[in-house]
Design a protein around this motif. Structure first.
Motif, short mmCIF file in Angstrom:
data_model
loop_
_atom_site.label_atom_id
_atom_site.label_comp_id
_atom_site.label_asym_id
_atom_site.label_seq_id
_atom_site.Cartn_x
_atom_site.Cartn_y
_atom_site.Cartn_z
N HIS A 34 -3.46 6.26 0.26
CA HIS A 34 -3.23 5.39 -0.90
C HIS A 34 -2.48 6.12 -2.01
N GLY A 92 -1.82 -1.91 0.79
CA GLY A 92 -1.03 -2.16 -0.41
C GLY A 92 -1.64 -1.58 -1.68
N LEU A 93 -2.60 -0.65 -1.53
CA LEU A 93 -3.33 -0.13 -2.69
C LEU A 93 -2.82 1.26 -3.07
N ASP A 94 -2.43 1.42 -4.34
CA ASP A 94 -1.95 2.70 -4.88
C ASP A 94 -3.00 3.21 -5.87
N ARG A 143 -2.59 0.52 -11.51
CA ARG A 143 -2.38 0.00 -10.16
C ARG A 143 -3.71 -0.22 -9.45
N GLY A 158 -4.81 -4.16 -4.54
CA GLY A 158 -3.97 -4.26 -3.35
C GLY A 158 -4.24 -5.55 -2.62
N ASP A 159 -4.13 -5.51 -1.29
CA ASP A 159 -4.29 -6.73 -0.49
C ASP A 159 -5.67 -7.33 -0.62
#
Length: 1024
Positions: free
Chosen positions: A29, A38-40, A46, A51-52
Motif C-alpha cells: 500500500h 486501491g489503498l495508499d 489518502r 480505497g476500494d
C-alpha cells in the motif's frame, strides 16, 4: 483502549505511525505502482479518502476505522507477521486523537516511498558535527578530549576509576595491540621506568611491531568475511590464493596506510592499477590484491552450482559485506522491496548493485578460477617454455626408446610361434586398431602374450622398465625447475564491458524492470541531489563506477563511513562499540551511547589523514582506556552495565588470541609472517585442528567454511556465512570441556611444564626451609625396573637392582647399550630386552595393601632368530608362572592369589641361553582387590614411568609456571594453595597413575596439571 503511556503523549503520523506502516504495510500500500485494494497509506488524507473498501481511517473514531479493525483481527498484514499489541495501541491512540500530522501533506506523491524530514534527521545520516570539547569538566584524571567528552556524559556521582597499575596496563596493551601476552622480562623494564611518558613510549613500540598488523588485520578480516574456501556448495573448494589479500591487510595496518586509501584500493584497486603493460609492477600487484575484499563472499559457481540463483547470491553477499562494513547499513534488506525500517529504497539497492555490475554481471559470469590474475613475468614464461622444450626432447627420446624395447620383446615373443601363425600374428599386431578385422582381433585375443604394450613391458623386460623410469625422473626433475606460476585472487573489470542494470521486481532476476544507473544512497545525498556515478567514464579504461563510489565513501559529504570505521576501532578496544551494532546504524540497530564522542572521533580521524595508528594513540592514552577494571558498589548501583565508562570493562581474549597465547607461553609459537595458510584437518577424535607441525599464529590457519577449527569455533571465532560485524561472546559448557580435555590444551600445558622445569633449575627456592618441608609422605612407586638373580630353589628373585639410566622412554644400564654391567638389559612401556643369563629384565610391582591379585598378560617375541625368551612371575611366596616365546604370541594368565601389603611381584624375562634378537613385548594387567575395597587395575603400559622427580624443586617449578603463564610470580597464598593441591595429587597418583603419560613422573604430571589450571584461569583468559 490505549494505556497511560500512549495518553501521555499524543502520537503524530510522521514520527510514530509512519514507521509502523513502513514496517508492515507499505510493501502493498505505498511502495508499488499498483496499490493493493486501491489503498495508499503513505499520506493521511489518502487513508481518510480510502480505497476500494472505503475509508481506512476515521479521525477521532478508532472503532469505525477499517485499518485498525483489520490489524486487530490479524487479517492485515497477510502472512505470519503481525503488528504487536503495543503498536496497535499506538495506532488506536493516534486515530482517537484525530490522526494528526506534524505538517501539511502534499496532494500527490510519485511512486515509491519518499524520504521524510524525520528520516533525513536521523542521527546516522546527519553530517559529522564539529563537536567542541568540554572545558568545564573538573576531574584531575582527564587526560584527553575523549575523557572530557566521556566525563561530560557521566551522571552525578560517577567518575573515572583510578589508573590501572603498570603491570596490568602493560599486559592490557600487549593483548590489545599485538594479541600476544608479554613475558615477565618484557614487563619488568616498564615497571622500573622513571620516564613520565613511559606508557606512550610503550604504545609506540608496540605499534611498530609487525605483529600489530596481524592482530588488527584479523579484526578487519572478520568484517570482510575472509575465508580460504569458496563455500556455498558441499565441495567448499579451497581458495588457493586468498592469503595474498590477508597479507595485504596485515601490511596495510602495519604501514598505517591512510584508511581512505585502504578503502579506495579494496573497492577499485584494479581501476587504480590501470592496464597491464609488460609485467605487472609491484604497485599494480598490491592494488589488484587489495580487490580481494570484493572476492570474499561465498561463491560456489566454480564448484557445482553455476546457476543464476548462485550468481546473484554472490552479488547480494558482496553488497552486504561492502555496505555493512563501510556504511554501517543493512542495505541488503532492500533487495526485494523498500527497506521496512530505514529510508533505503528498492531502487537504491539496485543503484549500488549497478556500481559492481561490470564485474559481477550475472549474465556474463566468471567463476572463481576465471577471476584469478597470473603474476607470471615474461622471463618466467620464457624460462617455462625453454624447460618444456627440453621436456619434449627427453619425452621424445623416451618414446623412441620405449618403442625399441616393445619391438624387441614382440620379436622375441613372436619366435615362440610357428608359421603361418607367426606371420598372421605379425600382420594383426602391426595393423592399427581401427583397421583390424574381426579375425585379427580374435587372433590377438587368443594369443595375449603377443600384445606387447607399454603397460606390460615390465613383465617381459624389467631392466627396460627401469630405464624408462630414468627418463620419467629426468622429466619430473626438469618440470620441477620451471618457475611456479603465482596468482592473485582479484576483482578485475573486463575491458569494454558496460552492462545495462535493471531493477528486479521483488528481487527476482527473471522480472527485470526499469533501467537503473549507479548511484549512492539517496538518504546520504543532499536532498533532491542524489549522488550519481558515471555509467562509463570516458577518462578511464574502465567504467570508473567503483572508483567514483570509493571516492564518495571517503568524501566529507558522506557521514556514514568515517563513523563506521571509528566505531569499529572503539569496539575492539573496549569490547563494545559506541554503536553496539557496528554493521547496522539504522533503526534495527542500537543508537550511539555517546553520539558527540562518535562524531569527534570521526572528525578527528578524517582531519588527521585517516590514520589508524593515531586513532589508537588517542584511545590508548586516554583515562577512559587506562583506568582500572575494578568494580565498586556506587558504580555498580548507578551503572551496572558500565555504559558511562566509569571503569574499564573486562574482555575475554578472542579465540585466536587464546590459542596464540597458549602457543606463546609453551614456547612453541612460530612468529613467521605471511604466506600460504597452515592446513587444518580432523584428528582421530573428529576435532578439526591446525597442523601441529606448524604452530603459527591463528590468523594463518586455513579458514575453511566447512571445517572450522574446533578450538577457535568453540570460543566464538566466526564461521563465515557472509561476514562478521561483531563477534558474540558466549560462556558455554563446550568451552570448559575443551580447556579440560582438549588435546591442544593438554599438549601446551605439558610444554609449559617442561619450560617451568628448565626455568626453575636456574631459580630454585630450595633454600627456604618452609618450602623444603612441604612434600607429603608418599608410598613407594607401584612399579620398579631393574635386574637381579633368580633363586631357582627358593622360587624368588634375589639381589634386585634398579636399572640406573632412563633415556626418556626406556630404563637401561647406561646411556648406551650394551652396558658394561647390565649388558642389553632394557625395559620400556611395552616390554624390553633381557641381558645375558645373569642379567634378566625384571619389572617389579609392589602391593599397596593386602588383598587378592589376578594377572593377565600377553608375551610376544617377534624374531625367527635366536632361541627366544622365557618369562616368569615370582612373588614373595614363590613361583607363579613360566612361559617361553620364540617368534610368537603367548598369553600369560595367573589365577587370583593372596598378597600382603608391601609384597613384591617380579615379572622376569631372560634370554634362555643366547641373548641375540631377544626384543620382546609383555603387556600386563594386574587386577588388585584390596580387602573390603573395590578392585583397581594396574596396567604395566599405562603405569610405566621414568625416575621420580625431585619434589623439593616443585615449589620453584610452580612459581616458574606462574611467571611463564601469567607473567608474574605466584603470591605466597597462591604458592601454598598450589602445594596443597600438589600434595593431594601426588598421594592420588601413588595409587593410580591413569592419565599420566608413560615416562612422566608423578611430580612432573602434577606440574602439568597445575599448568593446565593456569591456562584455565580467568587471569589468562581475560584482559583486565
Amino acid at each position: 483502549m490505549c494505556g497511560s503511556t500512549c495518553a501521555a503523549k499524543s502520537p503524530f503520523f510522521e514520527t510514530e505511525i509512519r514507521p509502523i506502516l513502513r514496517e508492515f504495510c507499505f510493501d502493498c500500500h505505498g511502495a508499488v505502482e499498483e496499490l493493493e485494494g486501491g489503498l495508499d497509506l503513505r499520506l493521511v488524507h489518502r487513508m481518510v479518502s480510502g480505497g476500494d473498501s472505503g475509508e481506512a481511517v476515521v479521525p477521532g473514531d478508532p472503532e469505525a476505522s477499517l485499518l485498525l479493525q483489520l490489524v486487530r483481527e490479524g487479517e492485515m498484514p497477510p502472512g505470519e507477521a503481525h503488528v504487536s499489541d503495543e503498536k496497535i495501541a499506538v495506532l488506536e491512540a493516534w486515530i482517537g486523537a484525530g490522526a494528526k500530522t506534524l505538517r501539511e501533506e502534499p496532494k500527490h506523491l510519485d511512486p515509491g516511498i519518499p524520504i521524510t524530514e524525520e528520516e533525513r534527521n536521523y542521527w546516522a545520516y546527519q553530517p559529522i558535527a564539529d563537536v567542541p570539547v568540554p572545558t568545564d569538566v573538573r576531574d584531575q584524571r582527564i587526560r584527553s578530549p575523549i575523557d572530557a567528552l566521556i566525563a561530560a556524559e557521566m551522571p552525578a556521582g560517577l567518575t573515572f576509576s583510578d589508573e590501572a597499575d603498570r603491570s596490568t596496563l602493560v599486559q592490557r596493551v600487549y593483548n590489545d595491540l599485538l594479541g600476544l601476552p608479554p613475558t615477565i622480562e618484557q614487563i619488568e623494564p616498564w615497571l622500573q621506568s622513571a620516564d613520565p611518558l613511559w606508557f606512550e613510549n610503550l604504545v609506540e613500540q608496540l605499534l611498530r611491531s609487525p605483529h600489530y598488523g596481524e592482530r588488527w588485520g584479523r579484526h578487519w578480516l572478520d568484517a570482510a568475511g575472509y575465508a580460504d574456501s569458496d563455500g556455498y556448495t558441499v565441495a567448499d573448494s579451497n581458495r588457493q590464493w586468498a592469503w595474498r589479500y590477508r597479507d595485504y591487510v596485515t601490511n596495510a595496518f602495519n604501514d598505517d596506510k591512510p584508511f581512505d586509501e585502504f578503502i579506495h584500493e579494496q573497492i577499485a584497486g584494479d581501476e587504480l592499477a590501470g592496464p597491464k603493460q609488460g609485467d605487472w609492477t609491484p604497485r599494480q600487484v598490491e592494488l589488484l590484491t587489495a580487490t580481494g575484499f570484493l572476492r570474499m563472499a561465498a561463491d560456489g559457481t566454480g564448484s557445482g552450482d553455476n546457476s543464476p540463483e548462485a550468481r546473484n547470491k554472490v552479488i547480494a553477499d558482496t553488497l552486504q559485506i561492502v555496505c555493512s562494513t563501510l556504511l554501517g547499513s543493512s542495505v541488503h534488506c532492500a533487495q526485494c522491496h523498500d527497506h521496512r525500517y530505514d529510508p533505503i529504497s528498492h531502487a537504491d539497492y539496485f543503484a549500488l548493485r549497478a556500481v559492481f555490475e561490470p564485474v559481477l554481471d550475472w549474465q556474463a559470469w566468471k567463476p572463481p578460477a576465471g577471476r584469478l590474475v597470473s603474476l607470471a613475468t615474461e622471463q618466467d614464461r620464457a624460462a617455462a617454455a625453454k624447460m618444456e622444450s627440453e621436456v619434449s626432447r627427453v619425452a621424445a627420446e623416451r618414446a623412441s626408446q620405449q618403442a625399441v624395447f616393445i619391438q624387441e620383446v614382440f620379436e622375441q615373443e613372436l619366435l615362440k610361434f610357428e608359421e603361418p601363425l607367426r606371420s598372421q600374428l605379425r600382420a594383426a599386431y602391426e595393423t592399427s586398431k581401427d583397421k583390424r578385422d574381426a579375425e585379427q582381433n580374435k587372433l590377438l585375443a587368443n594369443h595375449p602374450s603377443i600384445n606387447i604394450t607399454a603397460g606390460v613391458l615390465y613383465q617381459y623386460r624389467p631392466e627396460a622398465a627401469a630405464k624408462l623410469k630414468e627418463y620419467d625422473a629426468k622429466i619430473a626433475d626438469l618440470r620441477a625447475q620451471k618457475p611456479v606460476e603465482q596468482f592473485v585472487q582479484a576483482f578485475v573489470e573486463p575491458a569494454d564491458h558496460v552492462p545495462v542494470s535493471h531493477l528486479f521486481h521483488r528481487g527476482d532476476f527473471n522480472q527485470p524492470k526499469q533501467v537503473i544507473e549507479p548511484a549512492a544512497l539517496t538518504v546520504a545525498s543532499t536532498e533532491g541531489e542524489q549522488v550519481k556515478f558515471p555509467v562509463n567514464d570516458p577518462e578511464l579504461p574502465t567504467t570508473g563506477r567503483r572508483l567514483a563510489f570509493a571516492k564518495w565513501l571517503t568524501d566529507e559529504s558522506n557521514p556514514l563511513t568515517a563513523r563506521a570505521i571509528v566505531n569499529r576501532m572503539w569496539m575492539h578496544h573496549f569490547g563494545s562499540g559506541i554503536v553496539a551494532t557496528p554493521g547496522e546504524f539504522g533503526l534495527l540497530g542500537d543508537k550511539p551511547t555517546h553520539p558527540e564522542l562518535l562524531d569527534w572521533l570521526a572528525s578527528d580521524f578524517v582531519e588527521h589523514g585517516w590514520s589508524l595508528k593515531r586513532l589508537h594513540r588517542q584511545i590508548l592514552t586516554s583515562m577512559t582506556w587506562r583506568q582500572s577494571s575494578r568494580r565498586h558498589s556506587q558504580g555498580e548501583t548507578m551503572d551496572a552495565e558500565n555504559r558511562f565508562y566509569w571503569r574499564k570493562s573486562l574482555q575475554r581474549v578472542d579465540a585466536e588470541i587464546l590459542r596464540d597465547s597458549m602457543l606463546a607461553v609453551s614456547g612453541s609459537l612460530d612468529l613467521t609472517l605471511h604466506g600460504p595458510p597452515v592446513e587444518v584437518a580432523e584428528d582421530e577424535t573428529g576435532q578439526v585442528r591446525v597442523d601441529v607441525n606448524q604452530p603459527r599464529r591463528s590468523v594463518y590457519a586455513r579458514v575453511r567454511r566447512s571445517q572450522p577449527v574446533g578450538m577457535l569455533q568453540t570460543f566464538d571465532a566466526p564461521v563465515m556465512g557472509v561476514n562478521c560485524d561483531a563477534r558474540s561472546v558466549t560462556t558455554v559448557a563446550p568451552q570448559s570441556l575443551m580447556m579440560l580435555n582438549g588435546a591442544f590444551v593438554l599438549e601446551q600445558a605439558a610444554l609449559v611444564a617442561d619450560r617451568a622445569i628448565e626455568r626453575a633449575a636456574e631459580t630454585a627456592l630450595i633454600g627456604d626451609p618452609v618450602l623444603a618441608s612441604w612434600a607429603p609422605e608418599l608410598p613407594p612407586l607401584a612399579w620398579r625396573y631393574g635386574s637381579g638373580r633368580v633363586d631357582e630353589e627358593a622360587g624368588m628373585v634375589q639381589d634386585f637392582v634398579d636399572l640406573p639410566h632412563f633415556t626418556g622412554t626406556s630404563w637401561q644400564g647406561g646411556p648406551t647399550v650394551p652396558d658394561a654391567v647390565f649388558g642389553w638389559s632394557i625395559l620400556n612401556a611395552g616390554g624390553g630386552h633381557p641381558g645375558d643369563p645373569a642379567h634378566p629384565a625384571i619389572r617389579r610391582w609392589t602391593a599397596p595393601a593386602a588383598g587378592q591379585l589376578h594377572i593377565a598378560g600377553t608375551l610376544q617375541h617377534g624374531s625367527a632368530n635366536g632361541d627366544g625368551v622365557r618369562s616368569r612371575i615370582f612373588s614373595s611366596s614363590g613361583w607363579k608362572g613360566d612361559w617361553q616365546s620364540k617368534n610368537r604370541k603367548v598369553e600369560t594368565p595367573v589365577a587370583a592369589f593372596a598378597v600382603q601389603s608391601g609384597e613384591t611381584i617380579d615379572f622376569v624375562t631372560d634370554c634362555i641361553a643366547n641373548e641375540t634378537s631377544d626384543s620382546f613385548t609383555w603387556s600386563l594387567e594386574l587386577t588388585f582387590t584390596p580387602i573390603d575395597a573395590t578392585s583397581v587395575i594396574h596396567d604395566s603400559v599405562a603405569g610405566f614411568q621414568g625416575p621420580e622427580s625431585d619434589l623439593q624443586l616443585l615449589p620453584a617449578q610452580i612459581n616458574a609456571a606462574w611467571e611463564i603463564v601469567l607473567s608474574r610470580p605466584a603470591s605466597e597464598a597462591e604458592l601454598e594453595m598450589s602445594l596443597r593441591f600438589a600434595s593431594d595429587q601426588l598421594v592420588l597418583m601413588s595409587h593410580d597413575l591413569q592419565g599420566t603419560p608413560p615416562g612422566r613422573s608423578r611430580g612432573e604430571q602434577v606440574l602439568v596439571n597445575l599448568c593446565q589450571m593456569l591456562l584455565n584461569s580467568n587471569e589468562f583468559l581475560y584482559i583486565e
